[in-house]
Write a protein that holds these residues in place. Structure first.
Motif, PDB file in Angstrom:
ATOM      1  N   LYS A 104      -3.160  -7.623   2.017  1.00 15.55           N
ATOM      2  CA  LYS A 104      -4.250  -7.061   2.810  1.00 15.55           C
ATOM      3  C   LYS A 104      -4.295  -5.542   2.719  1.00 15.55           C
ATOM      4  CE  LYS A 104      -3.864  -6.646   7.265  1.00 15.55           C
ATOM      5  NZ  LYS A 104      -3.760  -6.904   8.723  1.00 15.55           N
ATOM      6  N   GLU A 105      -3.186  -4.873   3.010  1.00 19.06           N
ATOM      7  CA  GLU A 105      -3.173  -3.408   2.997  1.00 19.06           C
ATOM      8  C   GLU A 105      -3.438  -2.858   1.598  1.00 19.06           C
ATOM      9  OE1 GLU A 105      -0.589  -4.895   6.337  1.00 19.06           O
ATOM     10  OE2 GLU A 105      -0.710  -5.297   4.189  1.00 19.06           O
ATOM     11  N   GLY A 120     -10.809  -3.557  -4.123  1.00 18.93           N
ATOM     12  CA  GLY A 120      -9.861  -4.618  -3.804  1.00 18.93           C
ATOM     13  C   GLY A 120     -10.454  -5.962  -4.176  1.00 18.93           C
ATOM     14  N   ALA A 143       0.821  -1.213   0.000  1.00 16.31           N
ATOM     15  CA  ALA A 143       0.000   0.000   0.000  1.00 16.31           C
ATOM     16  C   ALA A 143       0.851   1.256   0.000  1.00 16.31           C
ATOM     17  CB  ALA A 143      -0.941  -0.005   1.202  1.00 16.31           C
ATOM     18  N   ASN A 200     -13.274  -6.236  -1.581  1.00 18.02           N
ATOM     19  CA  ASN A 200     -14.602  -5.771  -1.980  1.00 18.02           C
ATOM     20  C   ASN A 200     -15.299  -6.787  -2.876  1.00 18.02           C
ATOM     21  OD1 ASN A 200     -12.679  -2.964  -2.294  1.00 18.02           O
ATOM     22  ND2 ASN A 200     -14.426  -2.893  -0.880  1.00 18.02           N
ATOM     23  N   TYR A 205     -11.020  -8.709   3.560  1.00 21.07           N
ATOM     24  CA  TYR A 205     -10.520  -7.372   3.238  1.00 21.07           C
ATOM     25  C   TYR A 205     -10.817  -6.975   1.790  1.00 21.07           C
ATOM     26  CZ  TYR A 205      -8.043  -7.924   7.628  1.00 21.07           C
ATOM     27  OH  TYR A 205      -7.747  -8.127   8.955  1.00 21.07           O
ATOM     28  N   LEU A 207      -5.331  -4.210  -0.790  1.00 24.08           N
ATOM     29  CA  LEU A 207      -6.750  -4.295  -1.117  1.00 24.08           C
ATOM     30  C   LEU A 207      -7.558  -3.255  -0.355  1.00 24.08           C
ATOM     31  CD1 LEU A 207      -7.577  -8.104  -1.431  1.00 24.08           C
ATOM     32  CD2 LEU A 207      -6.514  -6.548  -3.063  1.00 24.08           C
ATOM     33  N   GLU A 208      -7.086  -2.905   0.832  1.00 24.27           N
ATOM     34  CA  GLU A 208      -7.808  -1.918   1.640  1.00 24.27           C
ATOM     35  C   GLU A 208      -7.632  -0.497   1.128  1.00 24.27           C
ATOM     36  OE1 GLU A 208      -8.239  -3.229   6.182  1.00 24.27           O
ATOM     37  OE2 GLU A 208      -6.145  -3.041   5.561  1.00 24.27           O
ATOM     38  N   VAL A 209      -6.468  -0.190   0.548  1.00 21.72           N
ATOM     39  CA  VAL A 209      -6.166   1.203   0.210  1.00 21.72           C
ATOM     40  C   VAL A 209      -6.813   1.647  -1.100  1.00 21.72           C
ATOM     41  CG1 VAL A 209      -4.029   0.919  -1.136  1.00 21.72           C
ATOM     42  CG2 VAL A 209      -4.307   2.908   0.351  1.00 21.72           C
TER      43      VAL A 209
END
Length: 258
Positions: free
Chosen positions: A212-213, A221, A185, A236, A234, A215-217
């Motif tokens: 993980k990070e 994701g 990220a 979408n 995590y 896909l979150e940012v």
């Protein structure tokens, strides 16, 4: 929302279990590029581990070494090496535990012991050349990531060894070591800032714990159907497996290709 850029992990995302790129994935990436949306690799691998993959897909921009080294159209635009003092602490601690380290620079990598089966087996699983031997590499060159070779039941030895570092397992006998706040990220945000693209306008595909990070940012994701279960909450959207048109189906869901 019309997405303007797409990031792709490599292992388990672009590559199948045989470390091959499915033809349908190649075609989907080409369709994406033909639409004018750039495809960017985002991987824990170092650049010398994926050069043939990038060439095959016609990709010249990447977030590598779990976000620590970013290249846009062949030019490095972001570097985040591990502080040397943190490397030194890990070197001493790993030596105490008789665990081998592999230091990753941006253009080469070296182990700090003559040979070890854990190193051979983990690196061989990537289907790349084995590292050279130079125990002092970290003293003379920037290190962006480290392979720590230990088993899962030995991880506890590093739980509080160095608060400046984080550890992510990627093999039965190996973990990635990066800065405590390091992740894909961070590298993605650096590239998006350069391109004046908002994170909400980006899509990312991944399948592992180090995604993980990422896909979150981003705005969308996407977890591969073959992702580790811990990653899926995590995402979408969960697409199909890498070997079952996972990339194509995810890009269609994002409205980036038809």
């Amino acid at each position: 929302m019309p997405y303007k850029i797409a990031f792709f992990d490599i292992d388990g995302t672009l590559l199948d279990e045989e470390k091959q790129i499915p033809q349908d994935t190649i075609d989907a990436i080409r369709d994406l590029q033909a639409s004018g949306v750039p495809a960017v690799i985002a991987t824990g691998r170092a650049p010398y581990f994926f050069a043939p993959i990038a060439e095959q897909l016609g990709i010249d921009s990447y977030v590598s070494l779990n976000g620590a080294y970013v290249v846009y159209k062949g030019e490095a635009i972001y570097r985040r090496p591990i502080p040397r003092e943190d490397v030194e602490i890990l070197v001493n601690h790993a030596s105490t535990n008789s665990h081998t380290l592999v230091f990753e620079g941006h253009d080469s990598f070296y182990r700090n012991t003559e040979s070890h089966p854990h190193v051979f087996n983990s690196v061989a699983s990537l289907r790349v050349a084995q590292p050279g031997f130079d125990p002092n590499f970290w003293q003379n060159e920037d290190v962006y990531q480290i392979f720590l070779h230990c088993t899962a039941d030995e991880e506890h030895l590093y739980a509080s060894a160095n608060p400046g570092l984080r550890f992510i397992r990627w093999h039965d006998t190996a973990m990635d070591v990066l800065t405590n706040d390091g992740s894909k990220a961070q590298g993605i945000k650096a590239l998006l800032k350069l391109l004046n693209i908002a994170p909400e306008e980006a899509v990312a595909f991944g399948d592992g714990l180090n995604d993980k990070e990422m896909l979150e940012v981003v705005g969308l994701g996407i977890a591969m159907g073959n992702s580790v279960e811990e990653l899926k909450p995590y995402a979408n959207y969960i697409t199909t497996d890498v070997s079952d048109s996972g990339i194509r189906n995810g890009l269609v869901h994002a409205g980036l290709i038809k």
